[in-house]
Design a protein around this motif. Sequence first.
Motif, PDB file in Angstrom:
ATOM      1  N   ASP A  70       0.811  -1.221   0.000  1.00  0.00           N
ATOM      2  CA  ASP A  70       0.000   0.000   0.000  1.00  0.00           C
ATOM      3  C   ASP A  70       0.842   1.269   0.000  1.00  0.00           C
ATOM      4  OD1 ASP A  70      -2.190  -1.631   0.104  1.00  0.00           O
ATOM      5  OD2 ASP A  70      -2.480  -1.442   2.272  1.00  0.00           O
ATOM      6  N   ALA A  71       2.157   1.138   0.026  1.00  0.00           N
ATOM      7  CA  ALA A  71       3.017   2.317   0.151  1.00  0.00           C
ATOM      8  C   ALA A  71       2.861   3.256  -1.038  1.00  0.00           C
ATOM      9  CB  ALA A  71       4.474   1.883   0.299  1.00  0.00           C
ATOM     10  N   GLU A  72       2.744   2.705  -2.235  1.00  0.00           N
ATOM     11  CA  GLU A  72       2.644   3.556  -3.424  1.00  0.00           C
ATOM     12  C   GLU A  72       1.368   4.388  -3.402  1.00  0.00           C
ATOM     13  OE1 GLU A  72       2.782   3.152  -8.326  1.00  0.00           O
ATOM     14  OE2 GLU A  72       2.936   1.376  -7.036  1.00  0.00           O
ATOM     15  N   ILE A  73       0.268   3.783  -2.963  1.00  0.00           N
ATOM     16  CA  ILE A  73      -0.997   4.519  -2.898  1.00  0.00           C
ATOM     17  C   ILE A  73      -0.922   5.614  -1.841  1.00  0.00           C
ATOM     18  CG2 ILE A  73      -3.462   4.316  -2.407  1.00  0.00           C
ATOM     19  CD1 ILE A  73      -3.332   1.463  -3.447  1.00  0.00           C
ATOM     20  N   ILE A  74      -0.408   5.274  -0.667  1.00  0.00           N
ATOM     21  CA  ILE A  74      -0.335   6.248   0.420  1.00  0.00           C
ATOM     22  C   ILE A  74       0.601   7.390   0.060  1.00  0.00           C
ATOM     23  CG2 ILE A  74       0.408   6.559   2.816  1.00  0.00           C
ATOM     24  CD1 ILE A  74      -0.567   3.732   3.366  1.00  0.00           C
ATOM     25  N   ASP A  75       1.717   7.060  -0.568  1.00  0.00           N
ATOM     26  CA  ASP A  75       2.690   8.090  -0.922  1.00  0.00           C
ATOM     27  C   ASP A  75       2.164   9.026  -2.006  1.00  0.00           C
ATOM     28  OD1 ASP A  75       5.373   9.134  -0.491  1.00  0.00           O
ATOM     29  OD2 ASP A  75       5.781   8.489  -2.539  1.00  0.00           O
ATOM     30  N   SER A  76       1.155   8.597  -2.756  1.00  0.00           N
ATOM     31  CA  SER A  76       0.603   9.448  -3.815  1.00  0.00           C
ATOM     32  C   SER A  76      -0.366  10.498  -3.288  1.00  0.00           C
ATOM     33  CB  SER A  76      -0.116   8.578  -4.857  1.00  0.00           C
ATOM     34  OG  SER A  76      -1.270   7.965  -4.295  1.00  0.00           O
ATOM     35  N   LEU A  77      -0.794  10.381  -2.028  1.00  0.00           N
ATOM     36  CA  LEU A  77      -1.732  11.349  -1.464  1.00  0.00           C
ATOM     37  C   LEU A  77      -1.015  12.656  -1.162  1.00  0.00           C
ATOM     38  CD1 LEU A  77      -3.641   8.990   0.997  1.00  0.00           C
ATOM     39  CD2 LEU A  77      -4.368   9.746  -1.268  1.00  0.00           C
ATOM     40  N   PRO A  78      -1.595  13.799  -1.519  1.00  0.00           N
ATOM     41  CA  PRO A  78      -0.941  15.091  -1.264  1.00  0.00           C
ATOM     42  C   PRO A  78      -0.698  15.308   0.224  1.00  0.00           C
ATOM     43  CG  PRO A  78      -2.794  15.350  -2.775  1.00  0.00           C
ATOM     44  CD  PRO A  78      -2.870  13.957  -2.244  1.00  0.00           C
ATOM     45  N   GLY A  79       0.528  15.661   0.562  1.00  0.00           N
ATOM     46  CA  GLY A  79       0.869  15.945   1.946  1.00  0.00           C
ATOM     47  C   GLY A  79       1.479  14.785   2.700  1.00  0.00           C
TER      48      GLY A  79
END
Length: 462
Positions: A269-278
Amino acid sequence: MEIFCGIDWAERHHDVAVVDQAGTLLVRRRITDDLAGFTALSAMLAEHGGEQFTAVDVAIETDRGLLVAALRAAGHRVFAINPKAVDRYRDRHSVSGAKSDPGDALVLAHLLRTDRDQHRPMPDDSELGQAVSVLARAHQDLIWARRQDANRLRSLLREFFPAALTAFTDLTTKTALTVLATAPTPTAAALLTRANLVDLLHAAGRGTRPAEAAHLTETFTAEELRQPAAVETAMGEAVRAIVRTLTATNESIRQLEHALAASFEQHPDAEIIDSLPGLGLVLGARVLGEFGDDPTRFTHAASRRNYAGTAPITRASGRHRAVLARYIRNKRLADACYLWAFAALTRSTGARSYYDRRRSAGDRHNAALRRPTPSRQQTPRPTPPLPDHPRALQRSPRLARTGHRLTTNSRGVSSGDVVDHTANNVVGTLPTFESAKRTRLRSGSAVGPQRAGRSFPHLTTD
C-alpha cells in the motif's frame, strides 16, 4: 459449547476467568507470564471449549505484549477493551466499589458474553503492517522525547545563558548542539574566536560561513547578567549532559528513519499512500501503521474519521445541544492527520482553496484543517441583516461580542453551525466547535424575523 475468556493482565502474572453462554463460571486461575503460563491457558480453553478446536473470544485490557501475540497466533479472537469501559461495566455488577484482579477477569468475560456486538476484535494486520506500526511509533516517541529534552535545555539556558537562545532558535540542530557542547557557559562562549566558530560551523556541516560566525561572536560577547562562577560551571555541566542526550537522540531518529523507510517501501500500500498530497515517508508510515492494513477494519469513511479524532461529537439532551471536538481518539493518528492536512495546503490546490473558504467562513486554523471536504460546492443564500431592536441579542452575548450574523441558509451546515431541526434552518454560526465549550438551543423570544406565528430558537452560551 461457546465459552468466553477474560484476562486481567499484569507484569508477572495474569488472572483468567472462563464462563459459558449462561454466565456460569467454568474455571478461574492465575497463570504466569511465560511459556508455561500460556500452555496452562491453552489447556484450560481446550478443556472447556469442546473436543474439536474452536476459536475462543478473549477480552483483555491491552493490545500489546507476548500473551496477546500468542493468543492471536493460536487462532483466538482477542478483544482489546478500554479500561474505562471495564470500569463502567464493573459498576453494573457491584456499586460498593470493591475491586480485585480475579474479579476484573470475570467482569471481562461477562462483558464479552453480554455485549460482544458492541466491541471489535483486534484487526488482522499483516506482519509487515505491524512492523511499520512498531517503527513509526518508536520514531514518534523519540521525536516527542527530543522535544521534551529540548524544552529542558531551553529552560536551563534561560536561567544563565540567554545569549544561546538568541543565537539558536532551534536547539535540536547539529549546529546548536556542536557549539553548546564546546562552550556550554557564557564565559566559555565569549572566549570563542571567530576562527573557532567557523571551525565549529564547518564541523556541524554548515560549511565556511564567516558572516554567521561573526554574528555568533557578536551575540556571545554582548554584556549580559551572569550567575556566580561556581553556579555557572555547574549549570554548564548540566547543559553538556542534555546536549549529549539530544545528540544521541538525533542519531537514533536518523537510524530509525532508515529502518522505517525500508519497511514502508516494501508494503504493497506504500505507493498509494505516498501518492496522497501531503503524505511522505514518515507521515505515510504513521498513517499506515495506525490505520493498519486490514481491509475489514473500517466499514466506512466516518469510522476512520472517528478513530482519528477529526470528526466532532454531539452531546444532546432535551434543549441542550453541544457540538464538541473529539478528544477520545488515537492521539498518534490525530497528530499525523493534523500534519498531513497542514502539509497538503502546499501540495493540493483543492485543499488550499477549501481551507481558505473555511477560514473566510470564520473557522480557526485547527478547525479548518479538521473539517471534511463537502461533497459539492454550496452557494449560500444572502445573509439577512441583524434585527435593529437593542435587546435582540441580549441573551446571546457571544454573537453580540463577535459580530457573527444570523443566516437562514439550510445548506452547507457544518459542525460549527447551530441548527433548528424543526425548521431545517441554520439559526446561528459559532466560530468553531472547539471554541464553543457549551452551546444551547432554547425556545424563547425571537432573534430573527417571525415565521408562521412561531419564534425561531436562538443561541445562548454559558
